[in-house]
Design a protein around this motif. Structure first.
Motif, PDB file in Angstrom:
ATOM      1  N   VAL A  62      56.070 109.267  27.397  1.00 18.70           N
ATOM      2  CA  VAL A  62      57.009 108.200  27.021  1.00 18.70           C
ATOM      3  C   VAL A  62      57.806 107.774  28.257  1.00 18.70           C
ATOM      4  CG1 VAL A  62      59.059 107.644  25.654  1.00 18.70           C
ATOM      5  CG2 VAL A  62      57.152 108.905  24.603  1.00 18.70           C
ATOM      6  N   LYS A  63      58.304 108.764  28.991  1.00 20.80           N
ATOM      7  CA  LYS A  63      59.091 108.483  30.187  1.00 20.80           C
ATOM      8  C   LYS A  63      58.277 107.684  31.207  1.00 20.80           C
ATOM      9  CE  LYS A  63      63.074 110.417  32.204  1.00 20.80           C
ATOM     10  NZ  LYS A  63      64.092 111.428  31.974  1.00 20.80           N
ATOM     11  N   ALA A  64      56.988 108.028  31.303  1.00 21.09           N
ATOM     12  CA  ALA A  64      56.099 107.358  32.260  1.00 21.09           C
ATOM     13  C   ALA A  64      55.614 105.995  31.758  1.00 21.09           C
ATOM     14  CB  ALA A  64      54.905 108.256  32.560  1.00 21.09           C
ATOM     15  N   GLY A  65      56.029 105.623  30.554  1.00 21.10           N
ATOM     16  CA  GLY A  65      55.589 104.339  30.010  1.00 21.10           C
ATOM     17  C   GLY A  65      54.155 104.341  29.495  1.00 21.10           C
ATOM     18  N   LYS A  66      53.561 105.513  29.400  1.00 21.23           N
ATOM     19  CA  LYS A  66      52.185 105.586  28.879  1.00 21.23           C
ATOM     20  C   LYS A  66      52.150 105.543  27.362  1.00 21.23           C
ATOM     21  CE  LYS A  66      50.382 108.256  32.755  1.00 21.23           C
ATOM     22  NZ  LYS A  66      50.060 109.644  33.149  1.00 21.23           N
ATOM     23  N   ILE A  67      53.249 105.894  26.754  1.00 20.20           N
ATOM     24  CA  ILE A  67      53.388 105.712  25.307  1.00 20.20           C
ATOM     25  C   ILE A  67      54.619 104.843  25.086  1.00 20.20           C
ATOM     26  CG2 ILE A  67      53.831 106.815  23.081  1.00 20.20           C
ATOM     27  CD1 ILE A  67      52.300 109.244  24.004  1.00 20.20           C
ATOM     28  N   LYS A  68      54.359 103.665  24.536  1.00 17.99           N
ATOM     29  CA  LYS A  68      55.448 102.714  24.292  1.00 17.99           C
ATOM     30  C   LYS A  68      55.861 102.776  22.828  1.00 17.99           C
ATOM     31  CE  LYS A  68      53.679  99.687  27.895  1.00 17.99           C
ATOM     32  NZ  LYS A  68      52.780  98.534  28.117  1.00 17.99           N
ATOM     33  N   TYR A  69      57.052 102.295  22.562  1.00 18.06           N
ATOM     34  CA  TYR A  69      57.505 102.264  21.173  1.00 18.06           C
ATOM     35  C   TYR A  69      58.359 101.033  20.956  1.00 18.06           C
ATOM     36  CZ  TYR A  69      61.815 104.069  23.221  1.00 18.06           C
ATOM     37  OH  TYR A  69      62.938 104.217  23.981  1.00 18.06           O
ATOM     38  N   ARG A  70      58.506 100.688  19.721  1.00 15.80           N
ATOM     39  CA  ARG A  70      59.257  99.498  19.363  1.00 15.80           C
ATOM     40  C   ARG A  70      60.158  99.858  18.190  1.00 15.80           C
ATOM     41  NH1 ARG A  70      57.465  93.570  19.205  1.00 15.80           N
ATOM     42  NH2 ARG A  70      58.880  92.641  17.697  1.00 15.80           N
ATOM     43  N   GLU A  71      61.382  99.395  18.260  1.00 11.93           N
ATOM     44  CA  GLU A  71      62.342  99.692  17.196  1.00 11.93           C
ATOM     45  C   GLU A  71      62.671  98.425  16.431  1.00 11.93           C
ATOM     46  OE1 GLU A  71      65.518 101.387  19.509  1.00 11.93           O
ATOM     47  OE2 GLU A  71      64.605 103.390  19.440  1.00 11.93           O
ATOM     48  N   ASP A  72      62.793  98.569  15.140  1.00  9.90           N
ATOM     49  CA  ASP A  72      63.228  97.467  14.271  1.00  9.90           C
ATOM     50  C   ASP A  72      64.572  97.911  13.696  1.00  9.90           C
ATOM     51  OD1 ASP A  72      63.634  95.630  12.248  1.00  9.90           O
ATOM     52  OD2 ASP A  72      61.506  95.534  11.703  1.00  9.90           O
ATOM     53  N   ILE A  73      65.646  97.331  14.228  1.00  7.41           N
ATOM     54  CA  ILE A  73      66.989  97.857  13.953  1.00  7.41           C
ATOM     55  C   ILE A  73      67.724  96.989  12.935  1.00  7.41           C
ATOM     56  CG2 ILE A  73      69.258  98.304  14.982  1.00  7.41           C
ATOM     57  CD1 ILE A  73      67.716  99.061  17.576  1.00  7.41           C
ATOM     58  N   VAL A  74      68.212  97.625  11.898  1.00  9.99           N
ATOM     59  CA  VAL A  74      69.040  96.970  10.890  1.00  9.99           C
ATOM     60  C   VAL A  74      70.447  97.527  11.049  1.00  9.99           C
ATOM     61  CG1 VAL A  74      69.458  96.793   8.403  1.00  9.99           C
ATOM     62  CG2 VAL A  74      67.114  96.662   9.317  1.00  9.99           C
ATOM     63  N   LYS A  75      71.423  96.651  11.104  1.00  9.64           N
ATOM     64  CA  LYS A  75      72.796  97.139  11.318  1.00  9.64           C
ATOM     65  C   LYS A  75      73.518  97.319   9.993  1.00  9.64           C
ATOM     66  CE  LYS A  75      73.193  95.635  16.013  1.00  9.64           C
ATOM     67  NZ  LYS A  75      73.942  96.168  17.127  1.00  9.64           N
ATOM     68  N   GLY A  76      74.214  98.442   9.869  1.00  8.05           N
ATOM     69  CA  GLY A  76      75.046  98.673   8.689  1.00  8.05           C
ATOM     70  C   GLY A  76      74.345  99.468   7.615  1.00  8.05           C
ATOM     71  N   ILE A  77      74.927 100.586   7.238  1.00  7.93           N
ATOM     72  CA  ILE A  77      74.291 101.468   6.257  1.00  7.93           C
ATOM     73  C   ILE A  77      74.134 100.784   4.903  1.00  7.93           C
ATOM     74  CG2 ILE A  77      76.450 102.582   5.554  1.00  7.93           C
ATOM     75  CD1 ILE A  77      74.851 105.195   5.355  1.00  7.93           C
ATOM     76  N   GLU A  78      75.025  99.848   4.615  1.00  7.02           N
ATOM     77  CA  GLU A  78      74.947  99.150   3.325  1.00  7.02           C
ATOM     78  C   GLU A  78      73.680  98.292   3.225  1.00  7.02           C
ATOM     79  OE1 GLU A  78      77.438  99.100   5.404  1.00  7.02           O
ATOM     80  OE2 GLU A  78      77.402  97.115   6.357  1.00  7.02           O
ATOM     81  N   ASN A  79      73.037  98.042   4.363  1.00 10.48           N
ATOM     82  CA  ASN A  79      71.788  97.264   4.338  1.00 10.48           C
ATOM     83  C   ASN A  79      70.536  98.142   4.259  1.00 10.48           C
ATOM     84  OD1 ASN A  79      73.066  94.711   4.516  1.00 10.48           O
ATOM     85  ND2 ASN A  79      73.530  95.179   6.661  1.00 10.48           N
ATOM     86  N   ALA A  80      70.747  99.447   4.162  1.00 11.98           N
ATOM     87  CA  ALA A  80      69.598 100.359   4.129  1.00 11.98           C
ATOM     88  C   ALA A  80      68.686 100.144   2.911  1.00 11.98           C
ATOM     89  CB  ALA A  80      70.079 101.813   4.198  1.00 11.98           C
ATOM     90  N   PRO A  81      69.241  99.980   1.698  1.00 12.83           N
ATOM     91  CA  PRO A  81      68.338  99.814   0.544  1.00 12.83           C
ATOM     92  C   PRO A  81      67.383  98.629   0.709  1.00 12.83           C
ATOM     93  CG  PRO A  81      70.536 100.393  -0.229  1.00 12.83           C
ATOM     94  CD  PRO A  81      70.654 100.129   1.263  1.00 12.83           C
TER      95      PRO A  81
END
Lengths: 340, 340
Positions: free
Chosen positions: A295-314
């Motif tokens: 991961v550090k070397a960039g050989k495994i990439k990742y993508r995050e899908d971020i939702v803000k606020g716990i009330e939006n979790a459901p």
């Protein structure tokens, strides 16, 4: 005054979960007892397995009781401690559930070094989804260079790591995902050899998969079930391995859904192995040796899908079960002081 | 004058095989060339897998061409030899097929010592069915003392060995068989702990199986599929193993038959492994160490169901697919000089 915002299971879903199955409440922040600490949640993970925990029927593990907070992995910061192993300011990955504060004995918590990797990766590529990908592919799938690995939900937190690991092991990596954006990402960003868009393919899924995996399928990393499974299984090669990780297409079904004819498994001498990564947390030495560095070397990439606020979790969770997320779905419950 | 009586595949069955799918012909006895021997078949094995070889569709292995003799394992005696490794009078286990004489290079043949064990056992408990039971139970199932092993077609050539091996390994052995006679035999003669008569059980199969395996099922040795499979799979324990050996209930079906919902496998972290013993003939050292001695000591018993005359093979084979045999089905093609 700060309160503890919590998402409770109000009722059990019949089929698809709806907002009415959840209750959002503000309660007093609990006090840690001797041997405990109090943490404030920064990142909260949303994962398909949580649908199982909402059910009455016996699933993997103890299900959530009505009126209790939903369970799940989190990253938090210790704000008060009566446990000598954890001090104020420490970052921890823990299993605090859907709430903004939690007390814990720390028995299942692990301290995080924010300089080693972004905190949120402890819930994705360097956390449960990453370990799930590793265990299923490496320990169950046992990939050999030159083999073809097919993974469903390929742009997701688990699938994206499966395909990148497969490439690192010299395999042909073929993803299956829903939508052109996800498929483009899987091929162009993550370096898979091909990706089949099951939504666009419709009735041609079998044929498109055949074109993407012309030598047949040696490993099928199963995350979804349904029509994708039906298209994959007849294309398994002799001695194929199927790490059975998830069946998201079926989690909302109230009735049993038949699987493939076992004659297909018999003729190919295939192996299907259901697994859940928490059975193997103690056997992850090879994961820690290889994946953080990659991961550090960039050989495994990742993508995050971020939702803000716990009330939006459901709502975000309901969308996750429909494949609406793109990348690892995370809820940001509080500011991450380590993130620029 | 002696001729070579042969059973040819005349046409491919649509569903259940019928006598019309076979041709019985008398042809000249072939002459061995240099490096070959001629054998006269004494014992011929009839096994469920042969149904697959009659099909057009790609099955396990190369299927029988129309007009060719049906394939299968046999025990014969060398009557003429131009191969220095085999001399007249030698007994051999070979793959001569459904015919009373055959020439062979001997590459796949093994000499038999008639004083070590009855010749016919080379086709049953000390042959392919015994090795199938061993591989599936020991190498795939990996039984641990105290576990519950369930085997379908329990009175058959494979199932009977599976249950007796399970007992030798300290497991609870539960058979499933069709009819009171078979169940009585499995419990009273072979020493299984219990046997469920699936014909008598009807709609109560699930319940009767639960009563026979009250602690759940750790290993299911699958020989049949169908309603038996449907009753067993929901009763698998966590980390259950399913050696998938045969699916006799489905061999005559023209269409795919759905299998169990994979959610059942996922929740239990179960493993289903299709296998065919001929992939593993070279890995049978442990079988040879343990099983012949256990047979000689009477710790593994076997039963033969003998049909006389090669011309009766088609009818016997059709009956085998319906479960009409009781014990290992053998055709006696010629007198066995070693049998009193």
């Amino acid at each position: 005054m700060a309160t503890n915002r919590r998402v409770l299971l109000k009722s059990r879903p019949q089929g698809e979960p709806t907002l009415a199955n959840f209750d959002i409440v503000d309660q007093p922040i609990p006090e840690p007892k001797d041997g405990e600490y109090l943490s404030r949640t920064i990142w909260m993970s949303l994962d398909p397995y949580m649908r199982g925990r909402m059910a009455e029927a016996k699933g993997y593990a103890s299900n959530v009781n009505l009126g209790d907070a939903m369970v799940g992995g989190t990253v938090g910061q210790v704000v008060k401690s009566k446990n000598p192993r954890f001090k104020e300011g420490d970052y921890v990955v823990e299993y605090a559930g859907w709430q903004s504060y939690a007390v814990s004995t720390g028995d299942m918590s692990m301290k995080l070094d924010p300089d080693a990797a972004p905190l949120s990766t402890a819930l994705s590529v360097l956390g449960m989804p990453g370990m799930t990908a590793w265990w299923g592919l490496m320990e169950i799938g046992k990939p050999k260079a030159g083999e073809t690995v097919v993974v469903s939900a390929a742009s997701g937190a688990v699938g994206s790591v499966v395909g990148q690991l497969a490439k690192l092991k010299g395999c042909r990596a073929v993803g299956i995902a829903g939508g052109k954006d996800k498929c483009d990402y899987v091929v162009n960003e993550l370096g898979f050899d091909a990706c089949v868009d099951y939504r666009a393919a419709g009735g041609n899924l079998f044929k498109e998969l055949r074109a993407a995996a012309p030598k047949g399928i040696d490993i099928y990393f199963e995350n979804v079930g349904g029509a994708v499974q039906a298209a994959v299984v007849p294309q398994l090669n002799d001695f194929a391995r199927v790490p059975l990780c998830g069946l998201i297409a079926h989690y909302n079904e109230m009735q049993m859904s038949p699987g493939p004819d076992w004659r297909l498994l018999l003729i190919k001498r295939a192996t299907v192995t259901g697994f859940i990564v928490s059975d193997h947390f103690g056997q992850m030495a090879d994961f820690w040796k290889e994946v953080p560095a990659a991961v550090k070397a960039g050989k495994i990439k990742y993508r995050e899908d971020i939702v803000k606020g716990i009330e939006n979790a459901p709502e975000a969770f309901i969308g996750l079960l429909k494949g609406r997320n793109f990348g690892k779905l995370l809820v940001q419950v509080a500011e991450d002081p380590t993130r620029k």
